[in-house]
Scaffold this motif. Structure first.
Motif, PDB file in Angstrom:
ATOM      1  N   GLN A  74       0.843  -1.188   0.000  1.00 33.82           N
ATOM      2  CA  GLN A  74       0.000   0.000   0.000  1.00 33.82           C
ATOM      3  C   GLN A  74       0.884   1.246   0.000  1.00 33.82           C
ATOM      4  N   PRO A  75       0.658   2.193  -0.909  1.00 35.75           N
ATOM      5  CA  PRO A  75       1.521   3.388  -0.968  1.00 35.75           C
ATOM      6  C   PRO A  75       1.462   4.197   0.324  1.00 35.75           C
ATOM      7  N   LYS A  76       2.633   4.590   0.788  1.00 34.38           N
ATOM      8  CA  LYS A  76       2.767   5.502   1.920  1.00 34.38           C
ATOM      9  C   LYS A  76       3.443   6.765   1.406  1.00 34.38           C
ATOM     10  N   ALA A  77       2.983   7.920   1.882  1.00 29.03           N
ATOM     11  CA  ALA A  77       3.570   9.188   1.463  1.00 29.03           C
ATOM     12  C   ALA A  77       4.621   9.600   2.480  1.00 29.03           C
ATOM     13  N   ARG A 125      -0.422  11.877   6.929  1.00 31.46           N
ATOM     14  CA  ARG A 125      -1.766  11.439   7.306  1.00 31.46           C
ATOM     15  C   ARG A 125      -1.801   9.969   7.705  1.00 31.46           C
ATOM     16  N   ALA A 126      -0.744   9.531   8.376  1.00 34.73           N
ATOM     17  CA  ALA A 126      -0.663   8.132   8.821  1.00 34.73           C
ATOM     18  C   ALA A 126       0.044   8.073  10.171  1.00 34.73           C
ATOM     19  N   PRO A 127      -0.593   8.564  11.229  1.00 38.28           N
ATOM     20  CA  PRO A 127       0.094   8.638  12.534  1.00 38.28           C
ATOM     21  C   PRO A 127       0.501   7.280  13.089  1.00 38.28           C
ATOM     22  N   GLU A 128      -0.285   6.238  12.850  1.00 37.07           N
ATOM     23  CA  GLU A 128       0.083   4.929  13.386  1.00 37.07           C
ATOM     24  C   GLU A 128       1.322   4.374  12.689  1.00 37.07           C
ATOM     25  N   ALA A 138       5.051   3.624  14.472  1.00 32.25           N
ATOM     26  CA  ALA A 138       5.692   2.314  14.354  1.00 32.25           C
ATOM     27  C   ALA A 138       7.058   2.393  13.681  1.00 32.25           C
ATOM     28  N   ALA A 139       7.305   3.469  12.948  1.00 28.95           N
ATOM     29  CA  ALA A 139       8.548   3.584  12.181  1.00 28.95           C
ATOM     30  C   ALA A 139       9.739   3.994  13.036  1.00 28.95           C
ATOM     31  N   PHE A 140       9.508   4.449  14.270  1.00 24.45           N
ATOM     32  CA  PHE A 140      10.595   4.948  15.113  1.00 24.45           C
ATOM     33  C   PHE A 140      10.629   4.186  16.429  1.00 24.45           C
ATOM     34  N   ASP A 141      11.845   3.995  16.947  1.00 24.17           N
ATOM     35  CA  ASP A 141      11.954   3.329  18.238  1.00 24.17           C
ATOM     36  C   ASP A 141      11.859   4.346  19.363  1.00 24.17           C
TER      37      ASP A 141
END
Length: 619
Positions: A224-227, A428-431, A435-438
């Protein structure tokens, strides 16, 4: 023999590393050298070169008659200000950005810089979503995510179907030519004739390091594309990192002949940025490393000698026969070349050595191969082998200004980064962002690395695959997919395009092979030139070639986790619409395994295996 030849000398930055081990097993690496100052906004460099070298060519593109259509720095600055005014007049912003559907060209370049100059985000979209996709689903997804206020396509006619299917009626369409039938569309030339006012200067003054410059799309393992948010700080800091790692770029204006697409971070951020930051010249190459298009690249390189050259491994492999056959091409290409870089995948060692030998034969010197590591989320330059890579597959050390952390995960070391070139997250994808950062603010790449020599960290690191792709056999043995995939492709070059490794929950490793049908066709010249792929792949010479390579790989394996026991050569290419392949041509392993689950079952059928399944001789 080529290794004994001297290396062409160009100024290079330091390649030092400071290392710290923590009790929890994490390893921290960073350069001991501070990152120097960098601009507030990338187009400050356009203003600088427009003042200092207004007549120098900034970018050039072939015209329909085969000549070069050029854009000087002075012309570029004037057009950027004019187009910026037109964008401001339309009320565009980060919330209503500019979306670009078409390929690299001068209008694309001006529109991108104009938007960024006044704080309007730009969203370059893969042309494949418009021109290759049959259902336009991904195009609709990305446009719904970023909600553009203006959509640009070079040719309204070529992109008419995509525009009709995916661009909402209330969104303005701008084209360079051939407005699409049935839809009002403005011409780019009209936009470029807008008279700039003081609003341009005021908007430009308001742009800061945290202003969003671009949205770049990546699908990762989800399909799924992420910006990915790209800020001005990311772009500017990253170019300063490049300048410090490769100071030769700053010594004389670099010249690039480049095809890498601008909707990817390598082409649009790294390569365009190198030219703009250092006042160089970019020759837009409309070729590609595929039959019928690679010839355009050859023609450009025969005419224009680059000072630094970038390509993907497949591109170097496709160009190699032309370099071997054409002395004029070799002399132009190697004449003033200072560095040669590959990225996106591991370069086969024989290809590496062939270019070294050609350089020595042509000019008596080796040209330094460099590579590195980066991601869309890192802008992308974050690691570099700026003292030369000892062999294909190495990625070097973290560059100035970047902190790197290696964390034990699933028997490997996952690499994570922190620094001014790292994205703040996904639009526009806070979740997904969380999840992308520790917990320490490091971006999680999902990739693994290992030290070339654990006793001497200064030698750098090498790529060790994607952690999310690795799996265990029923014996409990881990299979490291990335390195195995690279070995398979290298061993079968040029007859394999890519491979998907199978074996999760099985007792042996298998492979679904995507062949290079055109290369395989050369093994059976007696077939008609238009023979279908099925006929080519079923030919005894092709089958024998794959059998020989699979046997050789099995013989060289060190255990069950590195031994491909069975393989199935596929005649259906990976599907973009099904998410099996990204628009840049890389395979989504998870999507292929899910979509072709029946073929995986076929691969592991009990004795005797189906006739189309290749089995390592000792299996």
């Amino acid at each position: 023999m080529s290794r004994a030849a001297p290396v062409r000398q160009v100024p290079l930055g330091p390649a030092d590393v400071a290392l710290m081990h923590r009790d929890d097993g994490a390893v921290f690496l960073r350069s001991p050298h501070a990152l120097g100052p960098y601009p507030r906004v990338l187009t400050e460099r356009l203003e600088r070169w427009a003042r200092e070298a207004p007549g120098r060519t900034f970018a050039a593109q072939r015209d329909p008659r085969g000549g070069w259509r050029t854009l000087t720095y002075g012309e570029a600055h004037a057009r950027v200000r004019a187009v910026a005014q037109g964008l401001l007049d339309r009320g565009l912003s980060v919330e209503r950005p500019v979306a670009i559907l078409s390929e690299n060209d001068l209008e694309h370049l001006v529109l991108t810089l104009a938007a960024m100059h006044v704080g309007i985000a730009v969203a370059p979209v893969s042309p494949a979503y418009s021109l290759v996709s049959a259902d336009f689903a991904k195009l609709r997804e990305v446009l719904a995510l970023v909600t553009p206020g203006l959509v640009f396509a070079a040719s309204g006619a070529r992109f008419a179907a995509a525009i009709a299917a995916a661009v909402p009626p209330d969104v303005e369409v701008v084209v360079a030519e051939a407005p699409p039938a049935g839809r009002n569309a403005a011409l780019f030339a009209e936009l470029a004739r807008t008279g700039p006012t003081g609003a341009v200067e005021r908007a430009h003054a308001a742009v800061g390091p945290d202003t969003i410059a671009k949205f770049l799309f990546t699908s990762g393992s989800t399909g799924q594309p992420k910006a990915v948010i790209n800020t001005q700080r990311m772009l500017c800091a990253n170019q300063q990192m490049l300048a410090q790692a490769l100071p030769w770029l700053t010594q004389a204006p670099p010249v690039l002949v480049d095809w890498l697409p601008w909707h990817h971070t390598a082409g649009g951020n790294h390569n365009v940025g190198i030219v703009l930051y250092n006042g160089g010249t970019l020759y837009i190459d409309e070729g590609r490393p595929v039959p019928g298009l690679v010839e355009r690249t050859v023609a450009n390189l025969r005419e224009i000698g680059p000072t630094i050259y970038f390509n993907v491994p497949r591109g170097y492999d496709a160009l190699l026969p032309y370099f071997r056959a054409d002395e004029t091409l070799r002399r132009t290409f190697f004449g003033r070349l200072g560095l040669i870089q590959y990225a996106a995948a591991v370069l086969p060692q024989p290809v590496w050595e062939a270019y070294e030998a050609l350089a020595v034969e042509t000019c008596g010197e080796r040209i330094l191969w460099i590579t590195g590591y980066g991601a869309t989320e890192t802008a992308p330059f974050v690691m570099c082998t700026n003292r030369g890579a000892p062999r294909a597959g190495t990625v070097g050390l973290p560059v100035d200004g970047v902190e790197m952390k290696l964390v034990p995960v699933a028997e490997k070391l996952e690499v994570r980064f922190r620094g001014p070139n790292i994205t703040p997250g996904y639009w526009r994808a806070p979740e997904l962002t969380r999840a992308a950062f520790d917990e320490e603010g490091f971006y999680r790449t999902g990739d693994a690395m290992r030290f070339i020599d654990p006793t001497d960290p200064a030698q750098g690191l090498e790529f060790d695959g994607r952690i999310t792709e690795d799996f265990k056999l029923t014996t409990g043995t881990w299979v490291s997919v990335g390195p195995l995939r690279a070995r398979f492709v290298a061993a079968c070059a040029p007859h394999v395009q890519d491979v998907v490794v199978t074996g999760h929950g099985r007792d042996a490793v298998g492979a679904l092979v995507f062949p290079n049908v055109e290369a395989c066709r050369a093994l059976c010249p007696e077939l008609a030139p238009d023979a279908p792929a099925q006929a080519v792949l079923a030919h005894p010479a092709v089958r024998a070639r794959f059998q020989e390579r699979i046997d050789a790989l099995a013989a060289a394996a060190t255990g069950s986790s590195t031994r491909v026991a069975r393989a199935l050569v596929l005649d259906a290419p990976p599907s973009l619409d099904a998410g099996e392949i990204t628009d840049k041509g890389s395979i989504n392993q998870r999507a292929v395994l899910a979509r072709r689950a029946a073929l995986v079952e076929r691969l592991y059928l009990a004795e005797p295996p189906p006739a189309d399944v290749l089995r390592a001789r000792s299996d």
